[in-house]
Design an enzyme around this catalytic site. Structure first.
Site, PDB file in Angstrom:
ATOM      1  N   ASP A 116      -1.702 -75.379-100.501  1.00 27.80           N
ATOM      2  CA  ASP A 116      -1.407 -74.858 -99.169  1.00 27.80           C
ATOM      3  C   ASP A 116      -0.091 -74.095 -99.257  1.00 27.80           C
ATOM      4  O   ASP A 116       0.934 -74.655 -99.648  1.00 27.80           O
ATOM      5  CB  ASP A 116      -1.286 -76.009 -98.160  1.00 27.80           C
ATOM      6  CG  ASP A 116      -1.005 -75.504 -96.754  1.00 27.80           C
ATOM      7  OD1 ASP A 116      -1.613 -74.484 -96.365  1.00 27.80           O
ATOM      8  OD2 ASP A 116      -0.174 -76.108 -96.055  1.00 27.80           O
ATOM      9  N   GLU A 221      -5.996 -70.597 -99.998  1.00 26.85           N
ATOM     10  CA  GLU A 221      -6.520 -69.889 -98.841  1.00 26.85           C
ATOM     11  C   GLU A 221      -6.373 -68.397 -99.076  1.00 26.85           C
ATOM     12  O   GLU A 221      -5.350 -67.951 -99.584  1.00 26.85           O
ATOM     13  CB  GLU A 221      -5.734 -70.274 -97.585  1.00 26.85           C
ATOM     14  CG  GLU A 221      -6.217 -71.539 -96.951  1.00 26.85           C
ATOM     15  CD  GLU A 221      -5.340 -71.927 -95.773  1.00 26.85           C
ATOM     16  OE1 GLU A 221      -5.863 -72.025 -94.669  1.00 26.85           O
ATOM     17  OE2 GLU A 221      -4.132 -72.108 -95.983  1.00 26.85           O
ATOM     18  N   ASP A 303       1.189 -80.580 -93.824  1.00 25.96           N
ATOM     19  CA  ASP A 303       0.887 -79.746 -94.986  1.00 25.96           C
ATOM     20  C   ASP A 303       0.063 -80.478 -96.041  1.00 25.96           C
ATOM     21  O   ASP A 303      -0.804 -79.900 -96.694  1.00 25.96           O
ATOM     22  CB  ASP A 303       2.193 -79.221 -95.612  1.00 25.96           C
ATOM     23  CG  ASP A 303       2.983 -78.385 -94.629  1.00 25.96           C
ATOM     24  OD1 ASP A 303       2.343 -77.622 -93.884  1.00 25.96           O
ATOM     25  OD2 ASP A 303       4.210 -78.515 -94.586  1.00 25.96           O
TER      26      ASP A 303
END
Ligand SMILES: [Zn+2]
Length: 357
Positions: A116, A221, A303
């Site tokens: 992340d 991502e 997170d």
């Protein structure tokens, strides 16, 4: 066009080839309209063949042997040599070698990690067992004052045509597009930018190396970095953090060892889903750092929860693409390494670079 004759013919050819490729990519809708390369930026030229690495130097046609510091041994056949000049007047050569090595087969038992990316922490990784946080080094912040001062100095200098002081004039008394002291200020500023960019690359190389060494599949991502940069409040911080470059580094390092980079959709609600029971939260404001799932009662670090979800989504996508997955132990058995989830790093990302001179 006398000066064109002074240039080695193949260098000119490769320039036209690059331009043709750029336009083809544009018309195929896989790239933006080619950008004009300013003389004052980072001029470069490319030798497609006939170059040689010799003792303590690089031999290029017409120029001969250029002294270079070479800090690595190469094997394979030398293909292209790209010579670049930085704004701080340093010359670098990028050597592209064909090593004739097949990309290694994807290994059968692998460790998968979810990454992340953030601003407070540069990234949070979760590998199924362990969560690690890596602080954002904020390179720009460290040099902010120095940059501002040198930027202001440069802004005060007049351009060549307007300069009046005799000392500001170039030696022949005519303007050549910038006064001497302006040129000096420009170089000082460029040097700070260079230092920042070196520090940033160093950090990104080391971190991506560590993550790639520890894992075989990395899930990130697919961030719309360009779109985010348009948000002026965050633009500076986002450009500085270097997510795009980081993902490129991960991609080519993984590819070298036969690993996979899986990019999941950027609309995937990684922050808003409980990684334990998959309960979807209707909203999750940015300032909420910790929360408790109303459905299963798990207490989450924002997170860490996101990186767990990113990892799980990556494993799910691999299995959809015909890769058998045992999510429990984080084992993935890809069937002949799917190209569709493999992201290839662009050529510019890092051919071995050696300083010349
Ligand atoms: Zn839950």
């Amino acid at each position: 066009m006398q000066w064109l004759k002074e240039c080695y013919s193949q260098v000119l050819q490769s320039t036209t080839l690059n331009l043709t490729k750029a336009f083809k990519n544009f018309f195929d809708k896989v790239a933006q309209y080619p950008r004009f390369k300013s003389y004052h930026g980072k001029p470069s030229c490319q030798y497609p063949q006939n170059c040689e690495v010799v003792d303590k130097g690089v031999k290029v046609p017409q120029i001969g042997v250029i002294k270079a510091s070479i800090h690595r041994l190469f094997d394979g056949q030398l293909k292209t040599v790209t010579i670049t000049k930085t704004p701080t007047q340093k010359y670098y050569a990028s050597l592209l070698f064909d090593t004739e090595q097949e990309t290694p087969e994807v290994v059968p038992r692998v460790k998968v990690t979810g990454v992340d990316l953030g601003l407070k922490d540069f990234c949070i990784t979760h590998d199924g067992v362990k969560t690690s946080k890596y602080a954002n080094p904020r390179h720009l912040k460290k040099h902010e004052k120095n940059l501002a001062r040198k930027q202001a100095k440069l802004a005060r200098k007049k351009k060549g045509a307007e300069c009046t002081a005799a000392s500001d004039l170039p030696f022949n008394g005519r303007s050549v597009g910038g006064s001497k002291s302006r040129e000096k200020a420009r170089k000082l500023l460029a040097r700070v930018h260079e230092r920042i960019s070196n520090a940033r690359q160093d950090f990104l190389h080391k971190l991506s190396r560590k993550i790639v060494d520890d894992n075989q599949v990395v899930v990130v991502e697919n961030l719309n970095v360009k779109g985010m940069v348009r948000n002026h409040n965050l633009a500076k911080a986002i450009s500085d953090v270097g997510w795009g470059m980081f993902v490129n580094f991960l991609a080519y390092k993984l590819e070298q060892k036969g690993g996979l980079l899986v990019e999941i959709d950027r609309w995937f609600p990684s922050s808003k889903t409980c990684s334990n029971c998959l309960h979807p939260m209707s909203e999750m404001p940015l300032d909420v750092r910790e929360w408790t799932c109303p459905s299963c009662g798990t207490h989450h670090d924002r997170d860490e929860n996101a990186s767990k979800n990113i990892r799980a989504e990556g494993i799910r996508q691999l299995s959809v693409l015909g890769t058998r997955t045992a999510a429990e132990g984080g084992e993935v058995r890809p069937k002949g390494g799917r190209k569709s989830v493999l992201r290839h790093s662009p050529v510019n990302s890092e051919a071995p670079t050696i300083p010349i001179g």
